[in-house]
Design a protein around this motif. Structure first.
Motif, mmCIF file in Angstrom:
data_model
loop_
_atom_site.group_PDB
_atom_site.id
_atom_site.type_symbol
_atom_site.label_atom_id
_atom_site.label_comp_id
_atom_site.label_asym_id
_atom_site.label_seq_id
_atom_site.Cartn_x
_atom_site.Cartn_y
_atom_site.Cartn_z
ATOM 1 N N ARG A 233 15.176 34.068 23.984
ATOM 2 C CA ARG A 233 15.561 32.713 24.421
ATOM 3 C C ARG A 233 14.997 31.479 24.391
ATOM 4 N NH1 ARG A 233 15.354 31.580 29.452
ATOM 5 N NH2 ARG A 233 17.552 31.022 30.296
ATOM 6 N N GLY A 234 13.521 31.550 24.973
ATOM 7 C CA GLY A 234 12.853 30.343 25.247
ATOM 8 C C GLY A 234 13.225 30.057 26.896
ATOM 9 N N PRO A 235 12.251 29.130 27.339
ATOM 10 C CA PRO A 235 12.278 29.177 28.697
ATOM 11 C C PRO A 235 13.277 28.064 29.330
ATOM 12 C CG PRO A 235 10.366 27.875 27.685
ATOM 13 C CD PRO A 235 11.088 28.441 26.528
ATOM 14 N N TYR A 236 13.836 27.069 28.662
ATOM 15 C CA TYR A 236 14.495 25.994 29.294
ATOM 16 C C TYR A 236 15.910 25.996 28.558
ATOM 17 C CZ TYR A 236 9.969 24.415 30.671
ATOM 18 O OH TYR A 236 8.675 24.184 31.113
ATOM 19 N N LYS A 237 16.791 27.329 28.803
ATOM 20 C CA LYS A 237 17.939 27.184 28.114
ATOM 21 C C LYS A 237 19.023 26.791 29.048
ATOM 22 C CE LYS A 237 17.745 28.646 23.815
ATOM 23 N NZ LYS A 237 18.597 29.683 23.488
ATOM 24 N N VAL A 238 18.775 26.789 30.453
ATOM 25 C CA VAL A 238 19.606 26.184 31.404
ATOM 26 C C VAL A 238 19.024 25.197 32.156
ATOM 27 C CG1 VAL A 238 20.857 26.978 33.731
ATOM 28 C CG2 VAL A 238 20.610 28.662 31.739
ATOM 29 N N THR A 239 19.876 23.865 32.338
ATOM 30 C CA THR A 239 19.300 22.918 33.184
ATOM 31 C C THR A 239 18.989 22.943 34.456
ATOM 32 O OG1 THR A 239 21.382 21.839 33.486
ATOM 33 C CG2 THR A 239 20.311 21.244 31.352
ATOM 34 N N GLY A 240 18.376 22.198 35.278
ATOM 35 C CA GLY A 240 18.253 22.422 36.561
ATOM 36 C C GLY A 240 19.292 21.975 37.430
#
Length: 346
Positions: A233-240
């Protein structure tokens, strides 16, 4: 071996059709009762740093909130940009180009599309006449991953527990259970994600939780399965910002969500009764929508759009034919939809 071709740009447009903007839009089965109140407060209170800085990798706060909501451990949770993104990550985690992906047909339109973009062999298995899955047919594919959806989109029908357990216990690989509409259904299969090593259950905050624009989905399952999906998935699939709102909704807005879901189901029952008065027979649904078999459905939907109401039309669904899918919102919207439908019917 000749591999399946990947999807073209034209294929992608098929899954993102442009549509006439309508005042009443019942086409995507999202929560039409507004935003969860605690999440709305979190949105108003959000700081600029949520937009200017990268989010924390792998969304730890969201994983914790999902774990608490589902009764799992954080190590058994993975998240993504909507549940379709989580499904895509799972396909890449467990399948190689040329591998088989089996699924019920008809089902969520993104699944055959994702099989194309990942160069997989799509093996659709038609639903039985009673809308149960064909367990023997799915098992016979020997696919390394079998996708099933319950309540199923677009039919709204559910998979009986006996069928699901037989599928899971005899599958040769991973069984991915899509529960995007679980909060509207009488039964969930989260227990199988806890007790079976080959089960991954995906869900979304786009439907019952009313956060479709935040694009948050998740999956739960055995920690070894989750680890493989996390790698894909990779580390930044959901924004803060999305993580903040979703975590708040899962921890503070559950009772609000349950009340809105119950309201949707009451409206669905009322809608089914009104459709019956028009001589229409929607399929037995446990989602916040109904599927109505109707010859010439695309033309009817177009006439409804001309009357400022948007519903989803399907053409030639396997075992069903043409059909309209109508989402459930506040009853004033349903009255407008029924009025447009009456005028649009042949």
């Amino acid at each position: 071996m000749s591999l399946p071709s990947r999807a073209s740009f034209a294929d992608i447009r098929l899954y993102s059709p442009s549509k006439l903007k309508c005042s009443v839009d019942l086409s995507d089965n999202t929560n039409l009762f507004g935003m969860p109140p605690a999440a709305e407060r979190a949105l108003r209170e959000a700081t600029a740093s949520l937009a200017s800085r990268y989010p924390t990798g792998y969304a730890p706060d969201l994983r914790q909130a999902v774990a608490a909501y589902t009764g799992m451990e954080p190590a058994q949770v993975t998240t993504g940009c909507g549940s379709d993104d989580v499904i895509d990550s799972a396909l890449r985690a467990f399948l190689e180009p040329g591998d088989a992906l089996a699924f019920q047909e008809p089902t969520f339109v993104m699944v055959p599309y994702l099989s194309k973009v990942n160069a997989l062999r799509a093996l659709p298995v038609p639903l039985r006449p009673d809308y149960d899955i064909d367990v023997d047919g799915l098992l016979a594919t020997r696919a390394k991953l079998i996708y099933v959806c319950t309540p199923n989109n677009p039919t709204g029908t559910v998979i009986p527990r006996a069928s699901m357990e037989r599928l899971v216990d005899n599958a040769s690989g991973v069984v991915l259970i899509d529960e995007a509409y679980a909060e509207f259904a009488r039964e969930s299969f989260l227990d199988l994600a806890r007790t079976r090593p080959n089960v991954l259950v995906t869900r979304t905050l786009s439907k019952a939780f009313g956060l479709a624009g935040m694009r948050v989905g998740y999956a739960v399952g055995h920690a070894t399965l989750v680890t493989e999906v996390e790698k894909a998935r990779g580390p930044y699939k959901v924004t803060g910002l999305s993580e903040r709102l979703a975590a708040v909704a899962l921890t503070q807005d559950v009772e609000w969500m349950k009340a809105r879901a119950a309201e949707s189901l009451a409206i669905r029952a009322r809608l089914e009764a009104e459709l019956g008065k028009l001589g229409l027979e929607p399929l037995p649904s446990e989602g916040n929508f109904v599927l109505v078999p109707l010859a010439g459905a695309p033309a009817v939907a177009e006439r409804m759009r001309q009357r400022d109401v948007n519903v989803r039309a399907f053409q030639g669904l396997t075992g069903i034919g043409d059909a309209l899918r109508i989402g459930c919102g506040p009853w004033t919207m349903m009255e407008a939809a029924l009025g447009a439908l009456r005028e649009a019917l042949p």
